[in-house]
Every structure is written in C-alpha cells, then in structure tokens.
Scaffold this motif. Structure first.
Motif, mmCIF file in Angstrom:
data_model
loop_
_atom_site.group_PDB
_atom_site.id
_atom_site.type_symbol
_atom_site.label_atom_id
_atom_site.label_comp_id
_atom_site.label_asym_id
_atom_site.label_seq_id
_atom_site.Cartn_x
_atom_site.Cartn_y
_atom_site.Cartn_z
ATOM 1 N N THR A 1 -47.251 -14.486 34.282
ATOM 2 C CA THR A 1 -48.293 -13.980 35.187
ATOM 3 C C THR A 1 -48.872 -15.098 36.037
ATOM 4 O O THR A 1 -49.032 -14.955 37.256
ATOM 5 C CB THR A 1 -49.419 -13.301 34.373
ATOM 6 O OG1 THR A 1 -48.868 -12.200 33.642
ATOM 7 C CG2 THR A 1 -50.518 -12.790 35.285
ATOM 8 N N MET A 2 -49.182 -16.223 35.398
ATOM 9 C CA MET A 2 -49.758 -17.360 36.128
ATOM 10 C C MET A 2 -48.773 -17.906 37.162
ATOM 11 O O MET A 2 -49.124 -18.138 38.327
ATOM 12 C CB MET A 2 -50.140 -18.465 35.137
ATOM 13 C CG MET A 2 -50.395 -19.831 35.779
ATOM 14 S SD MET A 2 -51.911 -19.910 36.761
ATOM 15 C CE MET A 2 -53.107 -20.214 35.463
ATOM 16 N N ILE A 3 -47.517 -18.109 36.771
ATOM 17 C CA ILE A 3 -46.509 -18.667 37.685
ATOM 18 C C ILE A 3 -46.317 -17.752 38.891
ATOM 19 O O ILE A 3 -46.294 -18.211 40.046
ATOM 20 C CB ILE A 3 -45.177 -18.883 36.945
ATOM 21 C CG1 ILE A 3 -45.331 -19.933 35.834
ATOM 22 C CG2 ILE A 3 -44.079 -19.329 37.921
ATOM 23 C CD1 ILE A 3 -44.178 -19.963 34.850
ATOM 24 N N GLU A 4 -46.173 -16.455 38.637
ATOM 25 C CA GLU A 4 -45.926 -15.506 39.731
ATOM 26 C C GLU A 4 -47.133 -15.411 40.662
ATOM 27 O O GLU A 4 -46.978 -15.272 41.877
ATOM 28 C CB GLU A 4 -45.576 -14.136 39.146
ATOM 29 C CG GLU A 4 -44.230 -14.132 38.452
ATOM 30 C CD GLU A 4 -43.810 -12.769 37.927
ATOM 31 O OE1 GLU A 4 -42.598 -12.560 37.704
ATOM 32 O OE2 GLU A 4 -44.699 -11.903 37.748
ATOM 33 N N ARG A 5 -48.326 -15.502 40.097
ATOM 34 C CA ARG A 5 -49.537 -15.411 40.927
ATOM 35 C C ARG A 5 -49.684 -16.643 41.821
ATOM 36 O O ARG A 5 -49.989 -16.526 43.003
ATOM 37 C CB ARG A 5 -50.757 -15.254 40.019
ATOM 38 C CG ARG A 5 -52.075 -15.013 40.760
ATOM 39 C CD ARG A 5 -53.197 -14.769 39.782
ATOM 40 N NE ARG A 5 -52.965 -13.578 38.981
ATOM 41 C CZ ARG A 5 -53.377 -13.433 37.730
ATOM 42 N NH1 ARG A 5 -54.018 -14.412 37.116
ATOM 43 N NH2 ARG A 5 -53.144 -12.304 37.084
ATOM 44 N N VAL A 6 -49.430 -17.816 41.249
ATOM 45 C CA VAL A 6 -49.609 -19.060 42.005
ATOM 46 C C VAL A 6 -48.575 -19.186 43.121
ATOM 47 O O VAL A 6 -48.909 -19.565 44.251
ATOM 48 C CB VAL A 6 -49.543 -20.283 41.064
ATOM 49 C CG1 VAL A 6 -49.429 -21.585 41.865
ATOM 50 C CG2 VAL A 6 -50.777 -20.331 40.174
ATOM 51 N N PHE A 7 -47.316 -18.849 42.819
ATOM 52 C CA PHE A 7 -46.243 -19.037 43.801
ATOM 53 C C PHE A 7 -45.921 -17.765 44.586
ATOM 54 O O PHE A 7 -45.066 -17.791 45.470
ATOM 55 C CB PHE A 7 -44.974 -19.541 43.107
ATOM 56 C CG PHE A 7 -45.126 -20.916 42.509
ATOM 57 C CD1 PHE A 7 -45.222 -22.038 43.317
ATOM 58 C CD2 PHE A 7 -45.197 -21.077 41.135
ATOM 59 C CE1 PHE A 7 -45.371 -23.308 42.772
ATOM 60 C CE2 PHE A 7 -45.342 -22.340 40.574
ATOM 61 C CZ PHE A 7 -45.433 -23.451 41.390
ATOM 62 N N ASN A 8 -46.601 -16.670 44.240
ATOM 63 C CA ASN A 8 -46.399 -15.394 44.948
ATOM 64 C C ASN A 8 -44.919 -15.006 44.971
ATOM 65 O O ASN A 8 -44.353 -14.664 46.014
ATOM 66 C CB ASN A 8 -46.960 -15.482 46.379
ATOM 67 C CG ASN A 8 -47.050 -14.125 47.056
ATOM 68 O OD1 ASN A 8 -47.254 -13.114 46.383
ATOM 69 N ND2 ASN A 8 -46.897 -14.089 48.361
ATOM 70 N N CYS A 9 -44.310 -15.087 43.794
ATOM 71 C CA CYS A 9 -42.855 -14.892 43.701
ATOM 72 C C CYS A 9 -42.499 -14.481 42.276
ATOM 73 O O CYS A 9 -43.112 -14.954 41.316
ATOM 74 C CB CYS A 9 -42.165 -16.211 44.060
ATOM 75 S SG CYS A 9 -40.375 -16.162 44.018
ATOM 76 N N SER A 10 -41.514 -13.599 42.125
ATOM 77 C CA SER A 10 -41.087 -13.157 40.801
ATOM 78 C C SER A 10 -40.346 -14.270 40.060
ATOM 79 O O SER A 10 -39.642 -15.082 40.665
ATOM 80 C CB SER A 10 -40.159 -11.941 40.917
ATOM 81 O OG SER A 10 -40.850 -10.840 41.457
ATOM 82 N N VAL A 11 -40.505 -14.276 38.746
ATOM 83 C CA VAL A 11 -39.787 -15.214 37.886
ATOM 84 C C VAL A 11 -38.584 -14.519 37.268
ATOM 85 O O VAL A 11 -38.689 -13.409 36.744
ATOM 86 C CB VAL A 11 -40.702 -15.749 36.761
ATOM 87 C CG1 VAL A 11 -39.900 -16.640 35.814
ATOM 88 C CG2 VAL A 11 -41.879 -16.519 37.336
ATOM 89 N N THR A 12 -37.429 -15.175 37.338
ATOM 90 C CA THR A 12 -36.219 -14.715 36.662
ATOM 91 C C THR A 12 -36.032 -15.562 35.418
ATOM 92 O O THR A 12 -35.911 -16.786 35.507
ATOM 93 C CB THR A 12 -34.992 -14.844 37.581
ATOM 94 O OG1 THR A 12 -35.175 -14.023 38.730
ATOM 95 C CG2 THR A 12 -33.721 -14.428 36.860
ATOM 96 N N ASP A 13 -36.035 -14.927 34.252
ATOM 97 C CA ASP A 13 -35.926 -15.652 32.990
ATOM 98 C C ASP A 13 -34.462 -15.712 32.558
ATOM 99 O O ASP A 13 -33.767 -14.696 32.570
ATOM 100 C CB ASP A 13 -36.766 -14.943 31.925
ATOM 101 C CG ASP A 13 -37.012 -15.825 30.711
ATOM 102 O OD1 ASP A 13 -36.835 -17.052 30.811
ATOM 103 O OD2 ASP A 13 -37.395 -15.289 29.655
#
Length: 449
Positions: A248-260
């Motif tokens: 949630t934090m990563i996606e909010r800061v970079f305004n981009c989805s994370v692929t795990d």
C-alpha cells in the motif's frame, strides 16, 4: 524513446546474435506459450520431466543412487506424481554432496557458479551452464514485461551490493544493451536517495526493481523528502515477502502498481504476479512445484505447504524435489488474464523464519510482524529474534507515537501467543540493518528445527 527502441530492435539483438545465445528466440516462444491452455503447458512440463528422468538415469551418479535406494527402475515414471517416490533434496544434502551431484561430462571450471547462504549459514554452491542461465533470463524477461516495462527501457534497481560496471566494455554493455541505475540498500541515506532520484530524472527508467522491504524503506524516504521525480511505469518486488501495508505504501508513494515475484538463486524464477494480481503464476515450463504438509503428504488447494521444486532445465547440477524452505499455497483456479500458467498464493514465510511454541506449534514470523504493525501504532519497523522457547528479542524502530503503552501492548500480545512465562527484551534502535545480501529478515529463530 528512440534509444530504448534502438536497444530493443538493433543493439541487443546484434549483441545476442554475436554471442550465439538462444535467449531471444526462446523468449519469443515463451511469450506465445504463456497463453497456452493449462493442459498444453502441463504436457510441456511432463515431456521435460520425462527427458530429465532418462538423463539422470544415464548421466548422473548421485541420482542413480537415489533411484536405487527408492527401489525405482528407469521405466517407473508413468506420470508426474511418480517423482514423489524420490526423497526430498535438502540444503544440507547439497552441501554434503557438493560436486558429486554434477552430471557426467560437466566440469566445475566450465560452469557458471552462484552462491546463496540461505538458512544453513553456509554458502550453497549452484552450478549451471551458460545456456541454462540464458533460458532463465528469457523466462524472467517474459515476467518483467507483466509490469508494463519493455525490453530496451532502463531499470532502476534498489539492491544490496550491486555489481556496478567498471570496465569500458561493461559500461558500454550497460548503456547499449540493458541499462541499470542503482540505489545500494547497504547505504540508504537522505543523500543517497536524493542522488538516486537525480539519476532517475536524468535517465528516465520505466521499471523500479528491488527487494520488497527495501522498496518500502525507500518509499518512506521518498515521501519524507517530498521527491516527485521517480514515476515508474511498473514496480517489481522480489526476493522477500511483500507485506500488504508495504504494498500500500509503495503504490501510494509511486502512484504505480507493484508486481510481486517469487524465486530463489537455486532454481531461479518460481512464480510471478501478472497485471491482474490474482495470485502468482507458477513457472511450470521450467519447474515442477509441490506443496508438502508436515507429514509428507501433498497439501490441498488453499492449504499452506512446504515448497518443493524440481528444476527441469539444469542438467549440469540437477535439483530434483529440492526443498526451498519456504511455505506457500496452491490456488486451483484460473486467472482472468487468460494465461494458462497455474496460480499460487503469497509465500507465507521461510521455514527458518517460523517461530516455535512450547507445544511444537510453528508460528509464521511474518504474520506476527504484519499483525503487530497494523494493530499497534507507533512502530515503524520490527524484527523478532527467538533466542529459545522462553526468550524473545524485539528490535524496534519507533515512530513518533511509540512509548511505554506500545511496549506493554507488544509484551501482552506475545505472551498471549507464546505463554505468560515468555521473557521479552525490547531493543529500541534507529535502524534495522539488512544482511550482507541486502535483504531484511523480519523474524529469526535460533532454535534448531
């Protein structure tokens, strides 16, 4: 965008053609096969397993003994489930056997050598051919594209001890074939993050790549420093479990989805999320992946099990029924993306990072971390170290609201789970340092289990 296109369509193909690599042609086949039906993909997997089985019978002394000890004959492989008759391969056994696991005709000095520490504390040596490495790279390339990144585009990597190009040749390859910029996770400071952001702005990578927790740490720096120049097309999280609050934090800061993505040095890529994020697609073209209960039987869909992998591509030093020492979950469902590659859920923890109760119950350390960070305010980061059955050390990076009440709540929480006699030592620190690999460990169990 001209230079990425030039790399993709001219510079990289020219370099790969001159090197004689099969990477690009194999990658193109993988791009097509990912949309085969599950049955078609399982046929590819079964064909490769049969070929590996026959190869081991004739060319590998270590596995010839394994077959004999299991009472198996060359024609006993009637279906994929028959490999379950072979014993599980452990890290300790690999350390003990060493080069005795090599197949006939393969010399150590002519193979690529990789080392990984893992839970043994000793370096595990993995040997593969150049061709096997290129096939692995082609597979990773397919999955990289699921983030929105395209070949030829720059990558910004948040990584520990990065191998920076030093020679003129290495620098030219980095610039012309696959350019990277790095933020070293062994030295994350305000200054290094600001320099990374400046380099990013000058080079415009499209993919942000790194250890899951390291990406989270960097996102917090970016937010605090109010940096707005790092805007990737995709983010690829790997090498560690990605916790929900970190995503949630990563996606909010970079305004981009994370692929795990999930994999390990020993067998490379195991599974990866696609753009739908409905689970991770398992790499069954390269691997046979099993989920094993504590009693040795196979876990059902949705049930956690130890992950055991057979590498179908590495003939030099084959890993058959290798226990990765992670725990994961198989999903018996299709993904709406249309790919036939089956799904698994998130990895719930490393076997070595499970904590022990007095009654022998195992508790996933990552779940404890997730529960405490979401329930108790004022904790920025935490690491659990179990010294013995009655003693825990909690390393805490405090937030602004951390105080005695939070410390007391932590103590009550752990004593409720592990017993009133549990001794808890809380250590408040400015930072929890990564290990030599650049990864962070959420929980550490020092009890031999």
């Amino acid at each position: 965008m001209i230079f990425p296109l030039l790399r993709r369509h001219f510079l990289e193909p020219l370099y790969i053609m001159k090197s004689g690599s099969a990477k690009l042609s194999y990658w193109r086949r993988l791009e097509e096969s990912q949309f085969y039906s599950r049955n078609q993909l399982e046929e590819i997997q079964w064909s490769r397993l049969q070929k590996l089985w026959r190869f081991l019978w004739r060319e590998n002394g270590f596995y010839q003994k394994q077959f004999q000890n299991a009472g198996l004959k060359e024609n006993d492989l009637k279906g994929p489930e028959d490999i379950r008759r072979l014993p599980i391969l452990t890290k300790k056994e690999i350390l003990r056997q060493g080069h005795a696991m090599l197949s006939t005709g393969y010399q150590p000095n002519r193979l690529l050598n990789f080392k990984t520490g893992g839970s043994t504390g000793k370096a595990l040596e993995i040997l593969i051919t150049e061709e096997c490495s290129e096939l692995r790279n082609a597979c990773a390339r397919r999955h990289d594209r699921w983030t929105g990144w395209e070949p030829g585009e720059q990558i910004g990597a948040v990584w520990g001890n990065p191998k920076l190009p030093k020679t003129l040749r290495a620098k030219l390859l980095n610039a012309c074939v696959q350019p990277y910029i790095y933020l070293d996770t062994m030295a994350v400071t305000d200054e290094s993050v600001q320099e990374f952001a400046k380099t990013w702005d000058n080079n415009k990578p499209t993919l942000l790549f790194g250890h899951a927790h390291s990406l989270y740490i960097v996102a917090k720096y970016i937010k605090r420093l109010k940096i707005d120049t790092i805007r990737p097309v995709g983010i690829l999280s790997t090498s560690m479990m990605l916790l929900p609050h970190e995503r949630t934090m990563i996606e909010r800061v970079f305004n981009c989805s994370v692929t795990d993505r999930y994999g390990c040095e020993e067998v490379s890529l195991i599974a990866c999320e696609c753009e739908k994020h409905n689970g991770m697609h398992m790499n069954i073209e390269h691997l046979v992946i099993e989920f094993i209960r504590e009693d040795g039987s196979h876990a059902g869909p949705g049930e956690p099990g130890r992950i055991v992998v057979t590498d179908l591509m590495n003939r030099a030093m084959p890993f058959v029924r290798y226990e990765v020492e992670d725990v994961g979950v198989f999903f018996d469902q299709d993904c709406t993306c249309g790919r036939g590659l089956p799904l698994m859920g998130k990895v719930t923890g490393r076997v070595a990072d499970f904590l022990l109760k007095r009654d022998g119950t195992r508790v996933a350390g990552v779940s404890l971390i997730e529960n405490t960070l979401t329930r108790i305010p004022g904790i920025e980061q935490m690491q659990i170290v179990q010294e013995d059955l009655d003693s825990f050390n909690l390393n805490i990076v405090p937030g602004k609201s951390y105080g005695h009440s939070q410390a007391n709540e932590l103590e009550r929480y752990f004593q409720t789970l592990f017993g009133d006699s549990l001794r808890i030592n809380i250590r408040v620190t400015d930072e929890i340092k990564p290990e030599k690999s650049g990864k962070y460990r959420f929980s550490i169990c020092k009890i031999d289990h």
